[in-house]
Design an enzyme around this catalytic site. Structure first.
Site, PDB file in Angstrom:
ATOM      1  N   ASP A 230      31.978 -32.107   1.222  1.00 19.41           N
ATOM      2  CA  ASP A 230      31.331 -32.007   2.533  1.00 19.41           C
ATOM      3  C   ASP A 230      29.817 -32.131   2.442  1.00 19.41           C
ATOM      4  O   ASP A 230      29.186 -32.791   3.269  1.00 19.41           O
ATOM      5  CB  ASP A 230      31.674 -30.660   3.190  1.00 19.41           C
ATOM      6  CG  ASP A 230      33.072 -30.659   3.786  1.00 19.41           C
ATOM      7  OD1 ASP A 230      33.503 -31.720   4.268  1.00 19.41           O
ATOM      8  OD2 ASP A 230      33.715 -29.606   3.766  1.00 19.41           O
TER       9      ASP A 230
ATOM     10  N   ASP B 238      36.511 -30.460  13.086  1.00 16.23           N
ATOM     11  CA  ASP B 238      36.735 -31.746  12.440  1.00 16.23           C
ATOM     12  C   ASP B 238      37.946 -31.712  11.520  1.00 16.23           C
ATOM     13  O   ASP B 238      37.828 -31.542  10.315  1.00 16.23           O
ATOM     14  CB  ASP B 238      35.488 -32.208  11.677  1.00 16.23           C
ATOM     15  CG  ASP B 238      35.497 -33.720  11.500  1.00 16.23           C
ATOM     16  OD1 ASP B 238      36.585 -34.257  11.204  1.00 16.23           O
ATOM     17  OD2 ASP B 238      34.450 -34.355  11.680  1.00 16.23           O
TER      18      ASP B 238
ATOM     19  N   HIS C 146       0.803  -1.233   0.000  1.00 14.52           N
ATOM     20  CA  HIS C 146       0.000   0.000   0.000  1.00 14.52           C
ATOM     21  C   HIS C 146       0.832   1.278   0.000  1.00 14.52           C
ATOM     22  O   HIS C 146       0.292   2.371   0.041  1.00 14.52           O
ATOM     23  CB  HIS C 146      -0.931   0.031   1.213  1.00 14.52           C
ATOM     24  CG  HIS C 146      -1.819  -1.168   1.322  1.00 14.52           C
ATOM     25  ND1 HIS C 146      -1.475  -2.273   2.066  1.00 14.52           N
ATOM     26  CD2 HIS C 146      -3.020  -1.449   0.774  1.00 14.52           C
ATOM     27  CE1 HIS C 146      -2.434  -3.182   1.980  1.00 14.52           C
ATOM     28  NE2 HIS C 146      -3.382  -2.721   1.200  1.00 14.52           N
TER      29      HIS C 146
ATOM     30  N   HIS D 286      38.285 -35.381   1.898  1.00 16.75           N
ATOM     31  CA  HIS D 286      38.846 -34.508   0.868  1.00 16.75           C
ATOM     32  C   HIS D 286      40.095 -35.097   0.203  1.00 16.75           C
ATOM     33  O   HIS D 286      40.900 -34.341  -0.367  1.00 16.75           O
ATOM     34  CB  HIS D 286      39.183 -33.144   1.465  1.00 16.75           C
ATOM     35  CG  HIS D 286      38.008 -32.470   2.104  1.00 16.75           C
ATOM     36  ND1 HIS D 286      36.836 -32.241   1.442  1.00 16.75           N
ATOM     37  CD2 HIS D 286      37.826 -31.979   3.360  1.00 16.75           C
ATOM     38  CE1 HIS D 286      35.969 -31.623   2.265  1.00 16.75           C
ATOM     39  NE2 HIS D 286      36.547 -31.464   3.424  1.00 16.75           N
TER      40      HIS D 286
ATOM     41  N   HIS E  92      38.273 -35.534   9.373  1.00 17.01           N
ATOM     42  CA  HIS E  92      37.727 -35.907   8.062  1.00 17.01           C
ATOM     43  C   HIS E  92      38.582 -35.400   6.896  1.00 17.01           C
ATOM     44  O   HIS E  92      38.421 -35.851   5.769  1.00 17.01           O
ATOM     45  CB  HIS E  92      36.297 -35.361   7.909  1.00 17.01           C
ATOM     46  CG  HIS E  92      36.228 -33.920   7.466  1.00 17.01           C
ATOM     47  ND1 HIS E  92      36.708 -32.881   8.230  1.00 17.01           N
ATOM     48  CD2 HIS E  92      35.759 -33.339   6.333  1.00 17.01           C
ATOM     49  CE1 HIS E  92      36.524 -31.738   7.593  1.00 17.01           C
ATOM     50  NE2 HIS E  92      35.950 -31.982   6.433  1.00 17.01           N
TER      51      HIS E  92
END
Lengths: 443, 174
Positions: free
Chosen positions: A360, A203, A103, A211, A206
């Site tokens: 990931d 982490d 409006h 990777h 990992h």
């Protein structure tokens, strides 16, 4: 009613799988975590001038962040107080004010309702315009990084970051400040918001496995970990967790991380040259960590990698989905050529087309989606690595795990997570200030 | 925008066949062959998403481009090496990627041995059991004819329509 005590066992280093799936737990998280923690909004470099604005989220709430005429920053919920339509449809820009598309109610940069079409004719004297401004959210900045908080009884941002600042300052302040290169890339992942936060917070385990292929292909200091051929040697790093759940894992002298070749050499040279400057500005002890690789999260959903130079917010979209905002972080004083190299390397690794980002996300999505099975969602997850070695870090005031690979920061993150979910208000959280380390150190 | 001259029909067909061959090569996971035989050493390979801005806003100084790929030959080489490593578990089992290229326009480039190529692309990517992702984008390419008479990619600017990445990531040959 959620039985919060059953969700996290701090002393035993385990968490219930339900926290990654259940809707009632998610609802409690929105109320008690996203409703009372400091949430990342934007950086000075994104809204440098008066009238500059950007739109983002705090939890699931859409927020408009605006540079004010006096140089300060304000944030507002991005809806019109009349009938609730979105006020700003652009993602960023520069404006003199904001007009609702429905409006035409018009708000100033300060969120005040300034004008209403045909106000006299259609409302007479009914409308109390001074009570109908856009709803404001508390904001504060740390070193140019702006965060918002829905809870006015929360501690200020600096205290919320607390002793974690010892590690934050190394890159946010060490050479005179950091900045974000925007606009953010945005992507949807079908995972719970805690899954990437815990991955970034602590982490290192990992990296060599998830990777493996990326590390092998990219070169740089982290490439020796590819395929779990080597563990980082003893004394290669530490993990830290802090009062409010923020954490960081540090791999010493691995700053350029995934930048090989000439670009990696340029980054390594920069870190080596600037270490004395960091020692002068901060301390010798902090300068020791400058040039290392940091993987980190600021509780609850703001993660970064220093050395790989990505800065992310994992905005929750229900318990099973997130929207990721990704920027590049650079030190302000880096030469333009190095900033460019860092930006390209970030895109190659953790951007929306990044080689490691896509590794990931595959894990993160399966870790969430499999929980639809009633037998899979039952039971606990394990983060016990290095439990017996955690101790107090006298230098920084945090809890430290004295190895590059371990799960200290996971345990600290979920300790804080349970504390927030349990507490009915900030006073209850403050009452734990003197004893937050006890369970983590099993005393 | 400067006026570009369309190429002759036989060159149009030659370029079209080169583009089709490229997508087939990539679909067949012949990444090294693609890089060595179809890509120039000075390649610029970029994909850009655009931030949403108001049309009349010319005061904001922030960048509008949101890059998701910004590679040179060495960067592409590393991406190919990732796939060649034998350790890339995210594409094992293999992904299936099928490109559809349309609205092809081919013009003479600035240099006599170069062509400017506009196209619209839709790429459908399948992985795991349930993930089917569709990406819609335009490509502005520059292809160059070498001394051996073969066409090679010298520049690719991918203009992605979707503001956010709903299909997980842009880590695939666009």
């Amino acid at each position: 009613m959620v039985d919060v005590n059953s969700l996290v066992d701090v002393k035993n280093g385990t968490q219930a799988k339900r926290i990654f799936w259940d809707a009632d737990i998610y609802k409690l998280e929105l109320e008690r975590i996203f409703g009372r923690c400091w949430l990342f909004l934007t950086h000075d470099s994104i809204i440098p001038n008066v009238g500059d604005y950007t739109v983002t989220f705090m939890g699931e709430d859409e927020v408009l962040v605006v540079r004010q005429r006096d140089g300060s920053v304000k944030a507002f919920l991005n809806y019109c107080t009349h009938r609730g339509a979105r006020v700003v449809n652009a993602e960023a820009g520069n404006a003199r004010g904001f007009t609702c598309t429905y409006h035409g109610w018009a708000y100033g940069l300060d969120g005040a309702l300034e004008s209403v079409p045909f106000e006299k004719e259609v409302y007479g004297n009914v409308l109390k315009k001074d009570t109908l401004g856009m709803k404001e959210v508390r904001v504060e900045s740390y070193k140019g990084f702006w965060y918002g908080n829905f809870d006015h009884s929360a501690p200020n941002l600096a205290d919320y970051l607390g002793d974690y600042r010892w590690f934050l300052d190394i890159w946010m302040d060490g050479t005179g400040g950091a900045e974000l290169i925007g606009p953010p890339a945005r992507s949807i992942l079908k995972c719970n918001w805690k899954t990437p936060t815990e991955n970034f917070i602590g982490d290192a385990y990992h990296v060599g496995w998830t990777h493996a292929a990326s590390l092998k292909a990219l070169g740089g200091p982290l490439s020796v970990l590819a395929g779990n051929k080597h563990l980082p040697p003893e004394g290669a790093g530490v993990q830290i967790t802090s009062r409010h759940g923020h954490g960081v894992g540090i791999l010493f002298n691995a700053g350029p991380a995934l930048m090989g070749g000439e670009e990696g050499a340029m980054a390594a040279k920069w870190y080596a040259e600037n270490q004395p400057k960091v020692a002068r500005r901060l301390s010798e002890a902090q300068a020791k960590y400058y040039g290392s690789h940091f993987n980190a999260s600021i509780f609850p959903n703001n993660s970064y990698l220093w050395g790989t130079n990505t800065f992310k917010v994992w905005h929750p979209r229900g318990p099973h989905q997130i929207e990721v905002f990704t920027w590049t972080i650079v030190e302000k004083s880096m030469p333009q050529e190095l900033k460019e190299a860092v930006r390209r390397s970030m895109l190659r690794t953790f951007g929306t087309g990044g080689m490691l980002e896509s590794d990931d996300s595959d894990n993160m999505e399966s870790m969430t989606n499999l929980n639809r099975g009633p037998h899979i969602v039952t039971g606990m997850l394990n983060s016990q690595m290095g439990m017996e070695n955690d101790h107090e870090d006298e230098l920084s005031g945090n809890v430290i795990g004295p190895s590059a690979i371990g799960e200290t920061s996971y345990r600290g993150f979920y300790r804080a997570y349970r504390e927030y979910l349990k507490a009915k208000d900030w006073d209850e959280i403050r009452a734990n200030n003197g004893k937050w380390k006890d369970e983590l150190l099993n005393r | 925008m400067e006026e570009l001259n369309p190429v002759a029909h036989e060159i149009y067909i030659e370029v079209q066949q080169a583009l089709f061959k490229e997508t087939r090569m990539l679909r067949e996971e012949r990444w090294r062959e693609w890089l060595e035989t179809m890509v120039e050493k000075d390649i610029v390979y970029r994909a850009i998403v655009s931030q949403l801005r108001f049309r009349k806003d010319n005061r904001y100084t922030g960048d509008k481009d949101v890059p998701s790929l910004d590679e040179n030959w060495a960067g592409l080489d590393r991406r190919v090496a990732q796939m060649e490593s034998g350790m890339q578990w995210t594409t094992d089992p293999a992904e299936r990627i099928r490109h559809f290229i349309t609205n092809l326009e081919v013009f003479e480039g600035k240099n006599p041995n170069e062509y400017v190529i506009y196209s619209n692309c839709q790429t459908v990517r399948n992985r795991r059991v349930y993930e089917e992702m569709t990406y819609c984008y335009g490509r502005n390419d520059i292809w160059r004819r070498g001394a051996d008479g073969k066409l090679r990619l010298a520049r690719r600017d991918v203009d992605v329509d979707e503001r956010f990445v709903s299909g997980k990531n842009h880590n695939f040959p666009m």
